[in-house]
Design a protein around this motif. Structure first.
Motif, PDB file in Angstrom:
ATOM      1  N   ILE A   1     -27.399  -4.818  38.765  1.00 56.96           N
ATOM      2  CA  ILE A   1     -28.672  -4.824  38.333  1.00 56.96           C
ATOM      3  C   ILE A   1     -29.708  -5.232  39.398  1.00 56.96           C
ATOM      4  O   ILE A   1     -30.909  -4.733  39.417  1.00 56.96           O
ATOM      5  CB  ILE A   1     -28.835  -5.754  36.848  1.00 56.96           C
ATOM      6  CG1 ILE A   1     -28.005  -5.272  35.771  1.00 56.96           C
ATOM      7  CG2 ILE A   1     -30.198  -6.093  36.327  1.00 56.96           C
ATOM      8  CD1 ILE A   1     -27.804  -6.336  34.722  1.00 56.96           C
ATOM      9  N   ALA A   2     -29.308  -6.484  39.888  1.00 56.36           N
ATOM     10  CA  ALA A   2     -30.094  -6.796  41.218  1.00 56.36           C
ATOM     11  C   ALA A   2     -30.260  -5.820  42.147  1.00 56.36           C
ATOM     12  O   ALA A   2     -31.361  -5.735  42.800  1.00 56.36           O
ATOM     13  CB  ALA A   2     -29.655  -8.100  41.915  1.00 56.36           C
ATOM     14  N   GLU A   3     -29.168  -4.893  42.558  1.00 52.23           N
ATOM     15  CA  GLU A   3     -29.323  -4.273  43.563  1.00 52.23           C
ATOM     16  C   GLU A   3     -30.514  -2.964  43.041  1.00 52.23           C
ATOM     17  O   GLU A   3     -31.168  -2.424  44.109  1.00 52.23           O
ATOM     18  CB  GLU A   3     -28.101  -3.370  43.619  1.00 52.23           C
ATOM     19  CG  GLU A   3     -27.150  -4.114  44.428  1.00 52.23           C
ATOM     20  CD  GLU A   3     -25.592  -3.638  44.447  1.00 52.23           C
ATOM     21  OE1 GLU A   3     -24.424  -4.503  44.829  1.00 52.23           O
ATOM     22  OE2 GLU A   3     -25.564  -2.323  44.135  1.00 52.23           O
ATOM     23  N   HIS A   4     -30.602  -2.868  42.107  1.00 52.12           N
ATOM     24  CA  HIS A   4     -31.740  -1.747  41.604  1.00 52.12           C
ATOM     25  C   HIS A   4     -32.987  -2.283  41.621  1.00 52.12           C
ATOM     26  O   HIS A   4     -33.874  -1.331  41.162  1.00 52.12           O
ATOM     27  CB  HIS A   4     -30.953  -0.948  40.324  1.00 52.12           C
ATOM     28  CG  HIS A   4     -29.922  -0.191  40.571  1.00 52.12           C
ATOM     29  ND1 HIS A   4     -30.280   1.210  40.813  1.00 52.12           N
ATOM     30  CD2 HIS A   4     -28.784  -0.172  40.628  1.00 52.12           C
ATOM     31  CE1 HIS A   4     -29.169   1.722  41.307  1.00 52.12           C
ATOM     32  NE2 HIS A   4     -28.233   0.912  41.031  1.00 52.12           N
TER      33      HIS A   4
ATOM     34  N   THR B   1     -40.974  -7.987  39.792  1.00 53.23           N
ATOM     35  CA  THR B   1     -41.190  -7.958  38.285  1.00 53.23           C
ATOM     36  C   THR B   1     -40.291  -7.310  37.335  1.00 53.23           C
ATOM     37  O   THR B   1     -40.273  -7.103  36.339  1.00 53.23           O
ATOM     38  CB  THR B   1     -42.516  -7.155  37.969  1.00 53.23           C
ATOM     39  OG1 THR B   1     -42.270  -5.841  38.436  1.00 53.23           O
ATOM     40  CG2 THR B   1     -43.831  -7.611  38.957  1.00 53.23           C
ATOM     41  N   VAL B   2     -39.023  -6.742  38.198  1.00 49.06           N
ATOM     42  CA  VAL B   2     -37.985  -6.113  37.737  1.00 49.06           C
ATOM     43  C   VAL B   2     -36.794  -7.123  37.201  1.00 49.06           C
ATOM     44  O   VAL B   2     -36.278  -7.937  38.078  1.00 49.06           O
ATOM     45  CB  VAL B   2     -37.420  -5.087  38.584  1.00 49.06           C
ATOM     46  CG1 VAL B   2     -36.345  -4.146  37.942  1.00 49.06           C
ATOM     47  CG2 VAL B   2     -38.767  -3.963  38.917  1.00 49.06           C
ATOM     48  N   PRO B   3     -36.166  -7.097  36.125  1.00 47.69           N
ATOM     49  CA  PRO B   3     -34.855  -7.835  35.782  1.00 47.69           C
ATOM     50  C   PRO B   3     -34.015  -7.706  36.903  1.00 47.69           C
ATOM     51  O   PRO B   3     -33.856  -6.526  37.420  1.00 47.69           O
ATOM     52  CB  PRO B   3     -34.452  -7.313  34.606  1.00 47.69           C
ATOM     53  CG  PRO B   3     -35.901  -6.826  33.919  1.00 47.69           C
ATOM     54  CD  PRO B   3     -36.362  -6.136  35.029  1.00 47.69           C
ATOM     55  N   ALA B   4     -33.348  -8.876  37.184  1.00 48.23           N
ATOM     56  CA  ALA B   4     -32.221  -8.836  38.460  1.00 48.23           C
ATOM     57  C   ALA B   4     -31.000  -9.735  38.003  1.00 48.23           C
ATOM     58  O   ALA B   4     -30.068  -9.759  38.715  1.00 48.23           O
ATOM     59  CB  ALA B   4     -32.804  -9.704  39.740  1.00 48.23           C
TER      60      ALA B   4
ATOM     61  N   GLU C   1     -31.766 -11.594  32.220  1.00 49.28           N
ATOM     62  CA  GLU C   1     -33.394 -10.934  32.427  1.00 49.28           C
ATOM     63  C   GLU C   1     -33.382  -9.507  31.829  1.00 49.28           C
ATOM     64  O   GLU C   1     -34.579  -9.511  31.324  1.00 49.28           O
ATOM     65  CB  GLU C   1     -33.558 -10.873  34.126  1.00 49.28           C
ATOM     66  CG  GLU C   1     -33.696 -12.322  34.735  1.00 49.28           C
ATOM     67  CD  GLU C   1     -34.272 -12.159  36.038  1.00 49.28           C
ATOM     68  OE1 GLU C   1     -34.423 -11.045  36.527  1.00 49.28           O
ATOM     69  OE2 GLU C   1     -33.906 -13.371  36.783  1.00 49.28           O
ATOM     70  N   LEU C   2     -32.382  -8.919  32.005  1.00 46.63           N
ATOM     71  CA  LEU C   2     -32.425  -7.614  31.299  1.00 46.63           C
ATOM     72  C   LEU C   2     -32.544  -7.747  29.813  1.00 46.63           C
ATOM     73  O   LEU C   2     -33.385  -7.079  29.124  1.00 46.63           O
ATOM     74  CB  LEU C   2     -31.354  -6.705  31.649  1.00 46.63           C
ATOM     75  CG  LEU C   2     -31.493  -5.382  31.501  1.00 46.63           C
ATOM     76  CD1 LEU C   2     -32.721  -4.504  32.102  1.00 46.63           C
ATOM     77  CD2 LEU C   2     -30.272  -4.436  31.793  1.00 46.63           C
ATOM     78  N   ALA C   3     -31.685  -8.386  29.235  1.00 46.82           N
ATOM     79  CA  ALA C   3     -31.713  -8.755  27.806  1.00 46.82           C
ATOM     80  C   ALA C   3     -33.002  -9.263  27.350  1.00 46.82           C
ATOM     81  O   ALA C   3     -33.406  -9.030  26.251  1.00 46.82           O
ATOM     82  CB  ALA C   3     -30.628  -9.777  27.427  1.00 46.82           C
ATOM     83  N   ALA C   4     -33.720 -10.200  28.131  1.00 39.72           N
ATOM     84  CA  ALA C   4     -34.951 -10.886  27.791  1.00 39.72           C
ATOM     85  C   ALA C   4     -35.691  -9.658  27.805  1.00 39.72           C
ATOM     86  O   ALA C   4     -36.821  -9.831  26.747  1.00 39.72           O
ATOM     87  CB  ALA C   4     -35.064 -11.795  28.776  1.00 39.72           C
ATOM     88  N   TYR C   5     -35.932  -8.660  28.660  1.00 37.48           N
ATOM     89  CA  TYR C   5     -36.890  -7.780  28.697  1.00 37.48           C
ATOM     90  C   TYR C   5     -36.790  -6.940  27.540  1.00 37.48           C
ATOM     91  O   TYR C   5     -37.752  -6.636  26.695  1.00 37.48           O
ATOM     92  CB  TYR C   5     -36.770  -6.831  29.946  1.00 37.48           C
ATOM     93  CG  TYR C   5     -37.241  -5.747  29.757  1.00 37.48           C
ATOM     94  CD1 TYR C   5     -38.578  -5.618  30.183  1.00 37.48           C
ATOM     95  CD2 TYR C   5     -36.902  -4.637  29.576  1.00 37.48           C
ATOM     96  CE1 TYR C   5     -39.500  -4.318  30.173  1.00 37.48           C
ATOM     97  CE2 TYR C   5     -37.520  -3.285  29.385  1.00 37.48           C
ATOM     98  CZ  TYR C   5     -38.955  -3.177  29.611  1.00 37.48           C
ATOM     99  OH  TYR C   5     -39.609  -2.073  29.583  1.00 37.48           O
TER     100      TYR C   5
END
Length: 280
Positions: free
Chosen positions: A139-142, A155-158, A162-166
């Motif tokens: 996820i962080a790589e992206h 500003t992007v989940p890493a 963070e992705l779940a919170a988004y």
């Protein structure tokens, strides 16, 4: 050694994106992306999705392949092309008459997160071996690919958290509007030559149904179509992944535009992507 590109053969992305289940994951991403009314409206009002959905899917696959396995120059060029196209496109809210650009950060972030979540979810659930830490690294790589399409990486989940919170934050804004229904109907019954209808029913519909089944429960609720029990879906994903991975990689990678084979020619055979190469 040639230019390893933006991700390099040492990344989780390099190993994951060579897996054949990426195609199922890509269809899941389309289903998920369609649930954001403003985002899907931008697609439907600015493209010939219904008549060229396969072309759109292939262009997305080509972008992912270029940014993953291409040279740094090729990846940056692909990103610049996407940003330019998006900067010229607008959509109209039919209820309010509002005109807005499809390159709004909110919309770009939704498309990005739906893709990354789908790639990670489908591959892990189908048997691609990744630890939680490796999933976070992916996820962080992206944040790199997010930058290419015009987002501020900060500003992007890493991480998974963070992705779940988004997704929890954006969930109240999702809906299965008319455009999402059109995408759903298309993915189940894409137009095709009459002679190919049997193949569509046997092959494509199974892929679409599996991709739909792999969506999160709230997506099934919004679309209003049930899905099999999670354990059943997982078994089907694993069976499909096992079957597709039995096809020799060199055979699968012969499909145009041969990003992986070109990367191996540029960097040497040691650049070959494989699950066991994902580092701890």
């Amino acid at each position: 050694m040639g230019d390893p590109g933006l991700f390099t053969p040492h990344s989780v992305t390099w190993q994951m994106h060579g897996d054949p289940m990426m195609w199922v994951a890509g269809v899941r991403a389309l289903y998920l992306q369609a649930l954001h009314p403003r985002a899907v409206r931008g697609v439907m009002q600015n493209s010939d999705f219904r008549s060229d959905a396969w072309g759109r899917l292939m262009r997305t696959a080509n972008f992912v392949g270029t940014t993953t396995y291409g040279t740094t120059e090729a990846a940056e060029r692909a990103g610049a092309r996407v940003r330019k196209i998006h900067s010229l496109l607008q959509a109209t809210d039919p209820d309010t008459g509002e005109r807005y650009g499809v390159d709004e950060p909110e919309l770009l972030l939704w498309v990005h997160c739906a893709e990354i979540d789908s790639y990670l979810h489908v591959l892990r659930r189908s048997g691609f071996p990744l630890t939680d830490d490796q999933a976070d690294r992916y996820i962080a790589e992206h944040r790199v690919s997010a930058r290419l399409v015009g987002l501020d990486p900060e500003t992007v989940p890493a991480s998974r958290a963070e992705l779940a919170a988004y997704f929890a934050a954006v969930r109240p804004h999702l809906a299965a509007g008319p455009e999402a229904r059109a995408v759903d109907d298309f993915l189940l019954r894409p137009p095709t030559h009459p002679l190919l209808v049997p193949a569509r029913e046997v092959l494509w519909r199974r892929v679409a149904q599996l991709a739909y089944a792999a969506l999160p429960p709230y997506a099934h609720e919004l679309y209003g179509r049930p899905a099999p029990a999670p354990a059943v879906v997982t078994r089907r994903l694993r069976a499909t992944g096992t079957l597709l991975r039995c096809v020799p990689a060199r055979v699968r990678w012969q499909l145009p535009p041969k990003h992986i084979l070109r990367a191996m020619a540029r960097l040497g055979p040691q650049a070959r992507p494989a699950p066991y190469k994902v580092r701890p």
